[in-house]
Design a protein around this motif. Structure first.
Motif, PDB file in Angstrom:
ATOM      1  N   MET A 142      48.538  25.915  52.052  1.00 20.09           N
ATOM      2  CA  MET A 142      48.867  27.303  51.717  1.00 20.09           C
ATOM      3  C   MET A 142      50.363  27.509  51.867  1.00 20.09           C
ATOM      4  N   ARG A 143      51.054  27.969  50.821  1.00 22.10           N
ATOM      5  CA  ARG A 143      52.490  28.198  50.880  1.00 22.10           C
ATOM      6  C   ARG A 143      52.766  29.678  51.110  1.00 22.10           C
ATOM      7  N   TRP A 144      53.803  29.922  51.898  1.00 15.58           N
ATOM      8  CA  TRP A 144      54.187  31.291  52.204  1.00 15.58           C
ATOM      9  C   TRP A 144      55.486  31.606  51.477  1.00 15.58           C
ATOM     10  N   GLY A 145      55.734  32.898  51.298  1.00 14.06           N
ATOM     11  CA  GLY A 145      56.961  33.316  50.663  1.00 14.06           C
ATOM     12  C   GLY A 145      56.861  33.426  49.155  1.00 14.06           C
ATOM     13  N   GLU A 146      55.664  33.332  48.586  1.00  9.96           N
ATOM     14  CA  GLU A 146      55.498  33.433  47.148  1.00  9.96           C
ATOM     15  C   GLU A 146      55.027  34.811  46.714  1.00  9.96           C
ATOM     16  N   GLY A 147      54.959  35.748  47.646  1.00  4.61           N
ATOM     17  CA  GLY A 147      54.560  37.090  47.294  1.00  4.61           C
ATOM     18  C   GLY A 147      53.185  37.449  47.795  1.00  4.61           C
ATOM     19  N   ALA A 148      52.894  38.749  47.758  1.00  3.29           N
ATOM     20  CA  ALA A 148      51.651  39.258  48.326  1.00  3.29           C
ATOM     21  C   ALA A 148      50.428  38.688  47.624  1.00  3.29           C
ATOM     22  N   ARG A 149      50.450  38.605  46.313  1.00  5.91           N
ATOM     23  CA  ARG A 149      49.247  38.162  45.597  1.00  5.91           C
ATOM     24  C   ARG A 149      48.985  36.675  45.784  1.00  5.91           C
ATOM     25  N   ALA A 150      50.037  35.894  45.965  1.00  6.49           N
ATOM     26  CA  ALA A 150      49.839  34.475  46.255  1.00  6.49           C
ATOM     27  C   ALA A 150      49.183  34.297  47.621  1.00  6.49           C
ATOM     28  N   LEU A 151      49.599  35.118  48.574  1.00  4.00           N
ATOM     29  CA  LEU A 151      48.976  35.068  49.897  1.00  4.00           C
ATOM     30  C   LEU A 151      47.503  35.463  49.805  1.00  4.00           C
ATOM     31  N   ILE A 152      47.227  36.530  49.093  1.00  2.00           N
ATOM     32  CA  ILE A 152      45.849  36.994  48.954  1.00  2.00           C
ATOM     33  C   ILE A 152      44.994  35.920  48.297  1.00  2.00           C
ATOM     34  N   ALA A 153      45.524  35.279  47.248  1.00  2.53           N
ATOM     35  CA  ALA A 153      44.766  34.240  46.555  1.00  2.53           C
ATOM     36  C   ALA A 153      44.505  33.045  47.463  1.00  2.53           C
ATOM     37  N   ALA A 154      45.434  32.751  48.367  1.00  2.00           N
ATOM     38  CA  ALA A 154      45.278  31.591  49.248  1.00  2.00           C
ATOM     39  C   ALA A 154      44.278  31.840  50.364  1.00  2.00           C
ATOM     40  N   VAL A 155      44.095  33.115  50.757  1.00  2.00           N
ATOM     41  CA  VAL A 155      43.259  33.423  51.920  1.00  2.00           C
ATOM     42  C   VAL A 155      41.917  34.027  51.525  1.00  2.00           C
ATOM     43  N   CYS A 156      41.886  34.823  50.480  1.00  2.00           N
ATOM     44  CA  CYS A 156      40.688  35.600  50.143  1.00  2.00           C
ATOM     45  C   CYS A 156      39.881  34.913  49.048  1.00  2.00           C
ATOM     46  N   THR A 157      38.580  34.939  49.206  1.00  2.00           N
ATOM     47  CA  THR A 157      37.701  34.436  48.155  1.00  2.00           C
ATOM     48  C   THR A 157      37.446  35.496  47.091  1.00  2.00           C
ATOM     49  N   GLU A 158      37.548  36.764  47.465  1.00  2.00           N
ATOM     50  CA  GLU A 158      37.429  37.869  46.525  1.00  2.00           C
ATOM     51  C   GLU A 158      38.448  38.932  46.919  1.00  2.00           C
ATOM     52  N   PHE A 159      38.954  39.668  45.930  1.00  3.47           N
ATOM     53  CA  PHE A 159      39.897  40.758  46.229  1.00  3.47           C
ATOM     54  C   PHE A 159      39.842  41.781  45.116  1.00  3.47           C
ATOM     55  N   ALA A 160      39.755  43.063  45.502  1.00  5.65           N
ATOM     56  CA  ALA A 160      39.789  44.170  44.553  1.00  5.65           C
ATOM     57  C   ALA A 160      40.816  45.175  45.054  1.00  5.65           C
ATOM     58  N   GLU A 161      41.905  45.311  44.325  1.00  2.00           N
ATOM     59  CA  GLU A 161      42.972  46.225  44.731  1.00  2.00           C
ATOM     60  C   GLU A 161      42.522  47.670  44.573  1.00  2.00           C
ATOM     61  N   PHE A 162      42.975  48.526  45.481  1.00  2.00           N
ATOM     62  CA  PHE A 162      42.722  49.952  45.331  1.00  2.00           C
ATOM     63  C   PHE A 162      43.435  50.442  44.067  1.00  2.00           C
ATOM     64  N   ALA A 163      42.682  50.903  43.099  1.00  2.00           N
ATOM     65  CA  ALA A 163      43.193  51.110  41.745  1.00  2.00           C
ATOM     66  C   ALA A 163      44.345  52.104  41.683  1.00  2.00           C
ATOM     67  N   GLU A 164      44.262  53.175  42.451  1.00  2.00           N
ATOM     68  CA  GLU A 164      45.276  54.218  42.338  1.00  2.00           C
ATOM     69  C   GLU A 164      46.632  53.785  42.883  1.00  2.00           C
ATOM     70  N   PHE A 165      46.685  52.598  43.516  1.00  2.95           N
ATOM     71  CA  PHE A 165      47.955  52.120  44.064  1.00  2.95           C
ATOM     72  C   PHE A 165      48.631  51.122  43.139  1.00  2.95           C
ATOM     73  N   THR A 166      48.189  51.010  41.918  1.00  2.00           N
ATOM     74  CA  THR A 166      48.833  50.095  40.991  1.00  2.00           C
ATOM     75  C   THR A 166      50.001  50.754  40.260  1.00  2.00           C
TER      76      THR A 166
END
Length: 440
Positions: free
Chosen positions: A1-25
Motif C-alpha cells: 500500500m503506497r501513501w501520499g497518492e491522495g485520499a481515493r488511493a488510500l480508500i481503494a487500498a484499505v476499503c473493499t467497498e466505498f460510497a461517498e456522501f453524494a452531497e459532498f462531491t
C-alpha cells in the motif's frame, strides 16, 4: 500500500467497498471565502485541478475487511490537507452518519492543520469536530504529515491511534517548530512517548485497521470468563513455598495467558502523558464469547505510566461497552524517585477509581505475585480469582519482616502469618476462588 497518492488511493487500498456522501462531491465555498482572502478562490481551483477533489477530505460509508464503517480520508495535495469551514462540514456530517448508523469512524490523516485563508473560522472547526465525535468509536491513522490542530483533535483523540512508519507527527509543523529535525516529531517518537498505539508499515495498515474495527464492532459477551490456570494444579501447603512458586521464572506469565485466552488481539500502548510501561500489556482481543478488553501485568514493578495505561484501557472498554479482564502479576508498584515524581499515588488512585466506576463487568485473575496496592488497583472488588501458583499479600514477606523489625531470616515465618496462599485468601473471603485447569 503506497501513501501520499491522495485520499481515493488510500480508500481503494484499505476499503473493499466505498460510497461517498453524494452531497459532498461539490464545493460549498464561494469566491475568496469568508475573509475575502485575495487569491483563495484561485488556490482552491488549482487544488481541484491537481487532485480532482473539491475539498481536502473525502467522506463516505465503507467496508474495511468484514466491518462496515464511516471513512474520512484527507488529501494532502489539496491545500496541504488543511481544514476550513467546508471541510469541517464534511467531517461533522461523517460523524453524524456514524452515530446514526452506530458505526465506527476511521480517519486517514495527512494534514498540515487549519487553513489560514479562513482565519479563526477555520480554527474553530476543531471544536466542532471534537463535539461531533463524542460517543463514536474511532480509529485514526496518521499519515505523513499529521501536524497542527487535526493531530490534537481528530488524530490524538481517537480510541486507537495508528501511525504510518516514518510519518511526521506532531502539534508543531516543520516550519514553525523550534527544532527542525528531532525524533520527537515522528511516528516512532510519538510511539516511544506513549502517544501512539501502533506504528505500522504502509502495507500493514489495512490489516491493522480491519482487525481493530472487528474488535471494536463485535458483539461483546456479558462478562469475561475466568482464564484457565496454566501452571501448578494445586496450591502450596505453606506461605513461603507459595511465594517462591510465584517468583519461579519458569511459571507461566501474562503473555502465555493472553495467548491461551484470545484467538486474536491487538495492543494499545502508552498513557497519553509521555509514558510507556512495557510491563503493562493492554488491548482488546477476541475470546469465545466475543471481544474482551485486557490489562495484564507482566511480572515487573508497575510504573505510573502502566497504571495510567490500564486506566485508559478500562475507560475505553466502558466507551465501547466491552467487558474487561485484568491479570495481576507484580511485586508491587514502582517505588523509586522517578515513580514518585511521575505521580505514583495519583496514578494508582485513578486506576482504583476507574475499576470502581466501571459500567462494564471486570474479571480479575492473579497469576503470580500479588504485591500490595500495586496489584489490588487492577482487581475487580467482587470478581477476583487466583491460580494455584500465585499469592496475594498486603506486603512482601521480606518487607513485612523489616517493618516489624524482625531478622531477614524470619521472612518465611512472616509469609505464613500473612495468610497469603490461594486457599487462605478464598477462606478469608478476599477472592472468589481458585482457577482450575482446562479439562480436555
Amino acid at each position: 500500500m503506497r501513501w501520499g497518492e491522495g485520499a481515493r488511493a488510500l480508500i481503494a487500498a484499505v476499503c473493499t467497498e466505498f460510497a461517498e456522501f453524494a452531497e459532498f462531491t461539490v464545493d460549498g465555498q464561494v469566491g475568496d471565502g469568508p475573509l475575502d482572502w485575495d487569491g483563495y478562490a484561485a488556490a482552491r481551483a488549482r487544488a481541484t485541478e491537481r487532485t480532482g477533489e473539491t475539498e481536502s477530505v473525502v467522506c463516505g460509508r465503507a467496508s474495511i475487511g468484514p466491518t462496515a464503517a464511516v471513512v474520512v480520508a484527507f488529501d494532502f495535495r489539496f491545500l496541504g490537507g488543511s481544514v476550513g469551514t467546508a471541510t469541517g462540514d464534511r467531517i461533522v456530517r461523517a460523524f453524524d452518519e456514524a452515530r446514526r448508523a452506530d458505526l465506527p469512524l476511521v480517519s486517514f490523516l495527512a494534514t498540515g492543520g487549519s487553513r489560514m485563508q479562513e482565519g479563526m473560522l477555520s480554527l474553530r472547526q476543531l471544536q466542532r469536530i471534537t463535539r461531533a465525535a463524542a460517543g463514536v468509536r474511532r480509529v485514526s491513522v496518521l499519515g505523513d504529515p499529521t501536524t497542527g490542530g487535526l493531530w490534537a483533535s481528530l488524530g490524538a483523540g481517537a480510541d486507537v491511534v495508528i501511525a504510518v512508519a516514518g510519518a511526521q507527527v506532531g502539534f508543531a509543523g516543520s516550519r514553525v517548530r523550534p527544532v527542525a529535525d528531532d525524533p520527537a516529531y515522528t511516528a516512532e517518537g510519538q510511539f516511544a512517548a506513549g502517544h501512539v498505539d501502533e506504528v505500522c508499515a504502509p502495507e500493514d495498515v489495512a490489516e491493522a485497521v480491519a482487525q481493530w474495527l472487528l474488535l471494536l464492532a463485535a458483539q461483546p459477551g456479558a462478562t469475561a470468563e475466568v482464564p484457565y490456570a496454566l501452571g501448578e494444579s494445586t496450591p502450596a501447603t505453606d506461605g513461603w513455598p507459595a511465594v517462591r512458586r510465584a517468583r519461579d521464572p519458569r511459571r507461566p506469565r501474562a503473555q502465555a495467558y493472553l495467548d491461551d485466552y484470545f484467538t486474536t488481539r491487538r495492543h494499545i500502548s502508552g498513557d497519553r502523558a509521555g509514558g510507556v510501561d512495557p510491563g503493562m500489556l493492554c488491548g482488546i482481543g477476541l475470546h469465545a464469547r466475543g471481544p474482551v478488553a485486557f490489562a495484564a501485568q507482566a511480572g515487573t514493578a508497575t510504573t505510573p505510566a502502566g497504571f495510567r495505561t490500564a486506566t485508559r484501557l478500562i475507560r475505553l472498554a466502558n466507551r465501547v461497552d466491552i467487558p474487561v479482564l485484568t491479570i495481576v502479576d507484580t511485586p508491587g508498584a514502582a517505588n523509586d524517585p522517578a515513580a514518585e515524581r511521575a505521580g505514583a499515588g495519583q496514578a494508582i488512585a485513578e486506576l482504583f477509581a476507574a475499576v470502581a466506576a466501571s459500567r462494564v463487568p471486570v474479571t480479575t485473575l492473579v497469576i503470580g505475585e500479588g504485591g500490595s496496592g500495586g496489584a489490588l488497583a487492577l482487581c475487580a472488588p467482587d470478581n477476583t480469582w487466583i491460580t494455584p501458583d500465585a499469592y496475594f499479600s498486603v506486603i512482601a514477606p521480606e518487607l513485612g519482616a523489616a517493618i516489624l523489625k524482625r531478622p531477614a531470616d524470619e521472612a518465611p515465618a512472616t509469609a505464613a502469618q500473612l495468610r497469603l496462599r490461594p486457599q487462605d485468601l478464598v477462606e478469608l473471603g478476599v477472592l472468589r476462588g481458585i482457577a482450575g485447569l482446562r479439562r480436555w
